[in-house]
Design a protein around this motif. Structure first.
Motif, PDB file in Angstrom:
ATOM      1  N   SER A  81      51.051  51.710  16.965  1.00 45.04           N
ATOM      2  CA  SER A  81      50.657  51.237  18.294  1.00 45.04           C
ATOM      3  C   SER A  81      51.377  49.929  18.614  1.00 45.04           C
ATOM      4  O   SER A  81      51.726  49.152  17.711  1.00 45.04           O
ATOM      5  CB  SER A  81      49.140  51.030  18.361  1.00 45.04           C
ATOM      6  N   VAL A  82      51.613  49.701  19.887  1.00 44.50           N
ATOM      7  CA  VAL A  82      52.284  48.485  20.356  1.00 44.50           C
ATOM      8  C   VAL A  82      51.411  47.861  21.436  1.00 44.50           C
ATOM      9  O   VAL A  82      51.080  48.518  22.438  1.00 44.50           O
ATOM     10  CB  VAL A  82      53.687  48.795  20.908  1.00 44.50           C
ATOM     11  N   GLU A  83      51.030  46.609  21.247  1.00 48.02           N
ATOM     12  CA  GLU A  83      50.206  45.904  22.219  1.00 48.02           C
ATOM     13  C   GLU A  83      50.797  44.523  22.461  1.00 48.02           C
ATOM     14  O   GLU A  83      51.164  43.818  21.517  1.00 48.02           O
ATOM     15  CB  GLU A  83      48.762  45.776  21.717  1.00 48.02           C
ATOM     16  N   LEU A  84      50.881  44.154  23.731  1.00 50.86           N
ATOM     17  CA  LEU A  84      51.426  42.835  24.080  1.00 50.86           C
ATOM     18  C   LEU A  84      50.717  42.318  25.329  1.00 50.86           C
ATOM     19  O   LEU A  84      50.725  42.970  26.377  1.00 50.86           O
ATOM     20  CB  LEU A  84      52.930  42.922  24.337  1.00 50.86           C
ATOM     21  N   ASP A  85      50.085  41.158  25.177  1.00 49.40           N
ATOM     22  CA  ASP A  85      49.515  40.437  26.321  1.00 49.40           C
ATOM     23  C   ASP A  85      50.497  39.313  26.630  1.00 49.40           C
ATOM     24  O   ASP A  85      50.542  38.301  25.918  1.00 49.40           O
ATOM     25  CB  ASP A  85      48.125  39.904  25.967  1.00 49.40           C
ATOM     26  N   TYR A  86      51.297  39.488  27.681  1.00 44.55           N
ATOM     27  CA  TYR A  86      52.435  38.591  27.915  1.00 44.55           C
ATOM     28  C   TYR A  86      52.159  37.694  29.117  1.00 44.55           C
ATOM     29  O   TYR A  86      51.823  38.173  30.211  1.00 44.55           O
ATOM     30  CB  TYR A  86      53.702  39.398  28.150  1.00 44.55           C
ATOM     31  N   LEU A  87      52.335  36.398  28.877  1.00 44.17           N
ATOM     32  CA  LEU A  87      52.201  35.407  29.934  1.00 44.17           C
ATOM     33  C   LEU A  87      53.583  34.902  30.321  1.00 44.17           C
ATOM     34  O   LEU A  87      54.327  34.386  29.482  1.00 44.17           O
ATOM     35  CB  LEU A  87      51.327  34.243  29.466  1.00 44.17           C
ATOM     36  N   LEU A  88      53.928  35.073  31.567  1.00 48.73           N
ATOM     37  CA  LEU A  88      55.254  34.710  32.052  1.00 48.73           C
ATOM     38  C   LEU A  88      55.416  33.187  32.060  1.00 48.73           C
ATOM     39  O   LEU A  88      54.527  32.460  32.531  1.00 48.73           O
ATOM     40  CB  LEU A  88      55.440  35.263  33.470  1.00 48.73           C
ATOM     41  N   PRO A  89      56.524  32.654  31.521  1.00 53.07           N
ATOM     42  CA  PRO A  89      56.742  31.201  31.561  1.00 53.07           C
ATOM     43  C   PRO A  89      56.804  30.686  33.007  1.00 53.07           C
ATOM     44  O   PRO A  89      57.128  31.439  33.940  1.00 53.07           O
ATOM     45  CB  PRO A  89      58.097  31.024  30.863  1.00 53.07           C
ATOM     46  N   ASP A  90      56.502  29.414  33.179  1.00 56.08           N
ATOM     47  CA  ASP A  90      56.467  28.828  34.525  1.00 56.08           C
ATOM     48  C   ASP A  90      57.816  28.897  35.220  1.00 56.08           C
ATOM     49  O   ASP A  90      57.874  28.987  36.459  1.00 56.08           O
ATOM     50  CB  ASP A  90      56.000  27.364  34.436  1.00 56.08           C
ATOM     51  N   TYR A  91      58.909  28.835  34.455  1.00 54.53           N
ATOM     52  CA  TYR A  91      60.231  28.818  35.091  1.00 54.53           C
ATOM     53  C   TYR A  91      60.672  30.208  35.560  1.00 54.53           C
ATOM     54  O   TYR A  91      61.700  30.347  36.236  1.00 54.53           O
ATOM     55  CB  TYR A  91      61.288  28.230  34.150  1.00 54.53           C
ATOM     56  N   CYS A  92      59.924  31.256  35.209  1.00 54.86           N
ATOM     57  CA  CYS A  92      60.281  32.606  35.643  1.00 54.86           C
ATOM     58  C   CYS A  92      59.575  32.937  36.955  1.00 54.86           C
ATOM     59  O   CYS A  92      58.393  32.593  37.139  1.00 54.86           O
ATOM     60  CB  CYS A  92      59.876  33.630  34.586  1.00 54.86           C
ATOM     61  N   PRO A  93      60.248  33.602  37.875  1.00 55.41           N
ATOM     62  CA  PRO A  93      59.617  33.990  39.141  1.00 55.41           C
ATOM     63  C   PRO A  93      58.424  34.909  38.900  1.00 55.41           C
ATOM     64  O   PRO A  93      58.400  35.696  37.955  1.00 55.41           O
ATOM     65  CB  PRO A  93      60.740  34.727  39.893  1.00 55.41           C
ATOM     66  N   SER A  94      57.432  34.812  39.748  1.00 55.10           N
ATOM     67  CA  SER A  94      56.233  35.632  39.630  1.00 55.10           C
ATOM     68  C   SER A  94      56.550  37.102  39.916  1.00 55.10           C
ATOM     69  O   SER A  94      57.528  37.437  40.597  1.00 55.10           O
ATOM     70  CB  SER A  94      55.152  35.137  40.593  1.00 55.10           C
ATOM     71  N   ILE A  95      55.698  37.967  39.401  1.00 54.36           N
ATOM     72  CA  ILE A  95      55.914  39.412  39.496  1.00 54.36           C
ATOM     73  C   ILE A  95      55.338  39.940  40.802  1.00 54.36           C
ATOM     74  O   ILE A  95      54.159  39.710  41.122  1.00 54.36           O
ATOM     75  CB  ILE A  95      55.251  40.142  38.313  1.00 54.36           C
ATOM     76  N   PHE A  96      56.153  40.653  41.559  1.00 50.11           N
ATOM     77  CA  PHE A  96      55.683  41.378  42.730  1.00 50.11           C
ATOM     78  C   PHE A  96      55.446  42.848  42.397  1.00 50.11           C
ATOM     79  O   PHE A  96      54.418  43.418  42.728  1.00 50.11           O
ATOM     80  CB  PHE A  96      56.686  41.258  43.878  1.00 50.11           C
ATOM     81  N   LYS A  97      56.412  43.462  41.682  1.00 51.56           N
ATOM     82  CA  LYS A  97      56.294  44.873  41.311  1.00 51.56           C
ATOM     83  C   LYS A  97      57.085  45.133  40.039  1.00 51.56           C
ATOM     84  O   LYS A  97      58.228  44.683  39.907  1.00 51.56           O
ATOM     85  CB  LYS A  97      56.825  45.772  42.438  1.00 51.56           C
ATOM     86  N   VAL A  98      56.459  45.826  39.091  1.00 54.61           N
ATOM     87  CA  VAL A  98      57.173  46.239  37.888  1.00 54.61           C
ATOM     88  C   VAL A  98      58.003  47.481  38.209  1.00 54.61           C
ATOM     89  O   VAL A  98      57.477  48.494  38.683  1.00 54.61           O
ATOM     90  CB  VAL A  98      56.193  46.531  36.736  1.00 54.61           C
ATOM     91  N   LEU A  99      59.305  47.395  37.943  1.00 55.91           N
ATOM     92  CA  LEU A  99      60.198  48.513  38.211  1.00 55.91           C
ATOM     93  C   LEU A  99      60.263  49.467  37.020  1.00 55.91           C
ATOM     94  O   LEU A  99      60.273  50.684  37.187  1.00 55.91           O
ATOM     95  CB  LEU A  99      61.604  48.001  38.541  1.00 55.91           C
ATOM     96  N   LYS A 100      60.300  48.889  35.817  1.00 53.24           N
ATOM     97  CA  LYS A 100      60.398  49.733  34.625  1.00 53.24           C
ATOM     98  C   LYS A 100      59.950  48.946  33.408  1.00 53.24           C
ATOM     99  O   LYS A 100      60.313  47.774  33.231  1.00 53.24           O
ATOM    100  CB  LYS A 100      61.842  50.211  34.416  1.00 53.24           C
TER     101      LYS A 100
END
Length: 514
Positions: free
Chosen positions: A24-43
């Motif tokens: 199994s693979v599990e990841l709770d990922y928090l985007l760093p502040d310098y990365c743009p916020s997510i509008f839509k996951v493409l893939k």
């Protein structure tokens, strides 16, 4: 005359473990502040890679990495950005016994992945990968190849079979600096990069092989300019490696599977201060298998005209190398997208998924599907990922005389070409490389032990030196000789026969030997 027995060894491949392992693979990922916020996951993709495998103290140890790759459209700008993470794990399998000459084959794939956007800065990724693991033990089986004395009679045959395989693996890294051409913009960030390897040449020398090939690098990057569209780069890196294989020489046939394990790219400024140089490191795993056929004489049946006898028999399946496969096939397909009007295409990536093979006389038929991912811009200027699966069946010619064969192979897409045939139609051209080894399966019964009881001589019940037997056409002379406790040679000589079977129905003279 004393009884003497000659022996020979044949290589038997015994499967001692064959199963699927899950992780199994599990990841709770928090985007760093310098990365743009997510509008839509493409893939979101899980890509498992085996980094090492080994057997020690009756256990199989596997080390692996799962690469987690996410492409998403950013809030406000709709720019495409990426997230690259990895999960490292290990597996241990109890084989229940030790192995002296193991061969390990592991293939990994993603079973499923779910990616949920908790908020614009947080992703919850859940999935699973599986590994098909097969461990085969190479064993030398001692068999009777000849015998003499004590009236021993034998049914013998010559077989061409494979000997002990020589296996070796090596990981190596190729590093190169690639400069972006003058017509392309500088790099802001790498969106995705992957590689496929192609073997061009293998040379065998004493205890070593030299393999040469290419790594084809496919890179999508986001330029530095504002509102820039993704740019695609394709490069080729030369591979050359010397691999130790003790015992190998020019009489062997060698198959080499080159698999990219990791691709790392760092940005470097050129003389003008722009990020137009890519420092590329590709880690490649080379799996080498060397085969050599040999002729062996085996005994499939026996008896003694002088003494009571017994023998131990074993039914075995042996492999004979027919050919090392290294073939390229072109698969073409046209796809319609009636609900997704495409304004432009940024990138097309394909993966070949085999579903089965069929070995028939003179050719091997492959069936499978091509999974297609198209990163595009729709008519509303929104990034989108279009996915399709299309069938792809092909065949290659081979030196196969019958259907009792097995192909140990790997098929991968090494290049993809496409063109727009209309507003909603794409013509795809995929180049598939198939490498591996084709083996004929030789099934036979062999005698492993012969025992003569000198205290139990055979006693003739009459004084006749010659008997008459009415034989049918096609009847085996061996069967007649064994029934009357005489030799095959004496029947052939006394009746002027030329083969191993009775040529036509009629009377046969049976000389009785002591």
């Amino acid at each position: 005359m004393e009884f003497e027995c000659t022996r020979e060894s044949v290589c038997i491949n015994e499967v001692i473990f064959d199963s699927n392992l899950e992780q199994s693979v599990e990841l709770d990922y928090l985007l760093p502040d310098y990365c743009p916020s997510i509008f839509k996951v493409l893939k979101c993709k899980l890509i498992p890679k085996i980094t090492s495998e080994r057997i020690s103290d009756g256990k199989l140890y596997i080390d692996a990495i799962v690469y987690i790759k996410v492409l998403y459209a950013a809030e406000n700008s709709n720019e495409i950005h990426n997230i690259d993470q990895k999960v490292i794990f290990s597996k241990t399998v109890d084989l229940h016994n030790n192995t002296d000459n193991p061969m390990i084959k592991i293939t990994a794939k993603c079973d499923y992945v779910n990616c949920r956007v908790i908020n614009p800065k947080r992703l919850d990724i859940r999935g699973a990968v599986s590994m098909r693991c097969q461990v085969t033990e190479q064993k030398n089986q001692s068999v009777v190849s000849d015998a003499s004395g004590s009236g021993i009679q034998m049914q013998k045959k010559i077989l061409s079979v494979g000997g002990m395989k020589i296996c070796a693996s090596k990981q190596f890294t190729v590093r190169e600096e690639l400069e972006i051409g003058a017509g392309k913009p500088a790099v802001n960030s790498i969106l995705s990069s992957d590689a496929v390897c192609l073997l061009n040449d293998v040379k065998l020398i004493a205890n070593k092989i030299i393999c040469k090939g290419e790594a084809f690098l496919h890179t999508l990057y986001l330029p530095e300019s504002e509102n820039a569209k993704p740019e695609l780069m394709e490069n080729s890196l030369l591979l050359s490696q010397i691999i130790d294989m003790p015992g190998i020489d020019e009489d062997y046939e060698c198959s080499v599977d080159l698999t990219p394990i990791d691709v790392m790219i760092e940005l470097k400024e050129d003389g003008a201060g722009e990020n137009k140089i890519l420092v590329v490191e590709i880690t490649v795993n080379a799996e080498c298998t060397a085969d050599r056929n040999k002729e062996v004489q085996i005994v499939s049946d026996m008896f003694s005209t002088c003494y009571e006898s017994e023998c131990s028999k074993r039914n075995v399946k042996l492999e004979k190398l027919l050919a090392v496969i290294n073939e390229t096939t072109i698969c073409k397909n046209t796809m319609d997208f009636p609900n997704d009007q495409i304004d432009c295409i940024y990138d097309v990536r394909c993966e070949y998924i085999p579903t089965g093979i069929n070995c028939v006389k003179g050719k091997i038929q492959f069936s499978g599907n091509i999974n297609i991912e198209i990163l595009a811009l729709d008519n509303e200027q929104m990034p989108c990922m279009l996915e399709r699966s299309v069938p792809c069946d092909f065949e290659i010619s081979c030196a196969l005389a019958n259907e009792d064969a097995v192909l140990k192979y790997n098929s991968a897409i090494i290049s993809v070409g496409y063109s727009m045939a209309g507003a909603n139609q794409i013509e795809l051209r995929a180049e598939i490389k198939t490498t591996g080894c084709l083996y004929e399966i030789v099934s036979c019964e062999m005698i492993t032990e012969i025992t003569l009881d000198s205290e139990k001589p055979k006693v003739r019940t009459d004084d006749a030196a010659l008997k008459l037997y009415f034989a049918d056409e096609g009847e085996k002379i061996w069967d007649i000789a064994k029934r009357y406790n005489t030799s095959v040679r004496s029947i052939i000589d006394d009746n002027g026969l030329t083969g191993d079977e009775i040529e036509k129905r009629g009377m046969v003279l049976i000389p009785i030997v002591d």
